[in-house]
Design a protein around this motif. Sequence first.
Motif, short mmCIF file in Angstrom:
data_model
loop_
_atom_site.label_atom_id
_atom_site.label_comp_id
_atom_site.label_asym_id
_atom_site.label_seq_id
_atom_site.Cartn_x
_atom_site.Cartn_y
_atom_site.Cartn_z
N MET A 1 0.84 -1.17 0.00
CA MET A 1 0.00 0.00 0.00
C MET A 1 0.89 1.24 0.00
O MET A 1 1.96 1.24 0.60
N LYS A 2 0.41 2.27 -0.67
CA LYS A 2 1.17 3.50 -0.80
C LYS A 2 0.29 4.70 -0.50
O LYS A 2 -0.93 4.65 -0.67
N MET A 3 0.91 5.77 -0.05
CA MET A 3 0.24 7.05 0.17
C MET A 3 0.82 8.03 -0.82
O MET A 3 2.04 8.23 -0.87
N ILE A 4 -0.04 8.62 -1.63
CA ILE A 4 0.38 9.65 -2.56
C ILE A 4 -0.10 10.99 -2.02
O ILE A 4 -1.27 11.15 -1.69
N ILE A 5 0.83 11.93 -1.91
CA ILE A 5 0.51 13.29 -1.51
C ILE A 5 0.90 14.19 -2.67
O ILE A 5 2.04 14.16 -3.13
N ALA A 6 -0.06 14.94 -3.16
CA ALA A 6 0.18 15.85 -4.28
C ALA A 6 -0.18 17.26 -3.87
O ALA A 6 -1.23 17.49 -3.27
N ILE A 7 0.70 18.19 -4.17
CA ILE A 7 0.45 19.61 -3.93
C ILE A 7 0.23 20.24 -5.31
O ILE A 7 1.14 20.20 -6.15
N ILE A 8 -0.94 20.78 -5.54
CA ILE A 8 -1.29 21.31 -6.87
C ILE A 8 -1.90 22.70 -6.75
O ILE A 8 -2.27 23.15 -5.66
N LYS A 9 -2.05 23.35 -7.91
CA LYS A 9 -2.73 24.65 -7.96
C LYS A 9 -4.23 24.42 -7.74
O LYS A 9 -4.79 23.45 -8.25
N PRO A 10 -4.88 25.32 -6.99
CA PRO A 10 -6.30 25.12 -6.67
C PRO A 10 -7.21 24.97 -7.89
O PRO A 10 -8.13 24.15 -7.88
N PHE A 11 -6.96 25.71 -8.96
CA PHE A 11 -7.85 25.64 -10.12
C PHE A 11 -7.67 24.36 -10.93
O PHE A 11 -8.46 24.08 -11.84
N LYS A 12 -6.68 23.53 -10.59
CA LYS A 12 -6.49 22.24 -11.25
C LYS A 12 -7.16 21.09 -10.51
O LYS A 12 -7.17 19.95 -10.97
N LEU A 13 -7.75 21.37 -9.35
CA LEU A 13 -8.35 20.32 -8.52
C LEU A 13 -9.42 19.54 -9.26
O LEU A 13 -9.42 18.30 -9.25
N ASP A 14 -10.35 20.22 -9.92
CA ASP A 14 -11.43 19.52 -10.63
C ASP A 14 -10.89 18.61 -11.73
O ASP A 14 -11.37 17.49 -11.91
N ASN A 15 -9.86 19.09 -12.46
CA ASN A 15 -9.25 18.27 -13.51
C ASN A 15 -8.68 16.98 -12.94
O ASN A 15 -8.85 15.90 -13.50
N VAL A 16 -7.96 17.11 -11.82
CA VAL A 16 -7.30 15.95 -11.21
C VAL A 16 -8.34 14.97 -10.67
O VAL A 16 -8.24 13.76 -10.92
N ILE A 17 -9.34 15.46 -9.96
CA ILE A 17 -10.36 14.58 -9.39
C ILE A 17 -11.12 13.85 -10.50
O ILE A 17 -11.38 12.65 -10.41
N GLU A 18 -11.46 14.56 -11.56
CA GLU A 18 -12.18 13.93 -12.68
C GLU A 18 -11.33 12.84 -13.34
O GLU A 18 -11.81 11.75 -13.63
N ALA A 19 -10.04 13.13 -13.55
CA ALA A 19 -9.15 12.15 -14.17
C ALA A 19 -8.97 10.92 -13.28
O ALA A 19 -8.94 9.78 -13.77
N LEU A 20 -8.86 11.12 -11.97
CA LEU A 20 -8.71 9.99 -11.05
C LEU A 20 -10.00 9.17 -10.96
O LEU A 20 -9.96 7.95 -10.88
N SER A 21 -11.13 9.84 -11.00
CA SER A 21 -12.42 9.14 -10.97
C SER A 21 -12.58 8.25 -12.20
O SER A 21 -13.14 7.16 -12.11
N ASP A 22 -12.07 8.72 -13.34
CA ASP A 22 -12.17 7.95 -14.58
C ASP A 22 -11.46 6.60 -14.50
O ASP A 22 -11.82 5.67 -15.21
N ILE A 23 -10.43 6.49 -13.64
CA ILE A 23 -9.73 5.21 -13.51
C ILE A 23 -10.14 4.45 -12.25
O ILE A 23 -9.53 3.46 -11.89
N GLY A 24 -11.17 4.96 -11.55
CA GLY A 24 -11.71 4.24 -10.41
C GLY A 24 -11.15 4.60 -9.06
O GLY A 24 -11.46 3.93 -8.07
N VAL A 25 -10.34 5.65 -8.97
CA VAL A 25 -9.84 6.09 -7.66
C VAL A 25 -10.94 6.90 -6.99
O VAL A 25 -11.40 7.90 -7.54
#
Length: 115
Positions: A1-25
């Motif tokens: 098991m792994k923990m991923i911590i990502a620090i990103i720009k706030p306006f990119k949050l929706d893009n990242v969440i949508e992309a992760l949802s597409d692969i089942g995260v």
Amino acid sequence: MKMIIAIIKPFKLDNVIEALSDIGVSGITATEVKGFGRQKGHTELYRGAEYTVDFLPKVKLEIAIAANQVDGVVEIIRVAAKSEGEGKIGDGKIFVSSLDQVFRIRTGEIGSVAL
């Protein structure tokens, strides 16, 4: 098991969440944070006075996943959080660390089944 911590720009949050949802995260924790790296803030003008903003708004994502998903999840975050073109300073960082144990409070499940 792994923990991923990502620090990103706030306006990119929706893009990242949508992309992760597409692969089942599905299990993601997002926290509004402030910080700086090489970007080192910027200066602003307020009522005629110039001042420096050292800490910039960012979003911290925490994602616990199975070890075999790391490469795919990291690549998706990297692509979804990157600025257009060559990317820009301040796009963020991704950290991957080992996760020794996970417990689901509600059911008492332990390990990867608790993810």
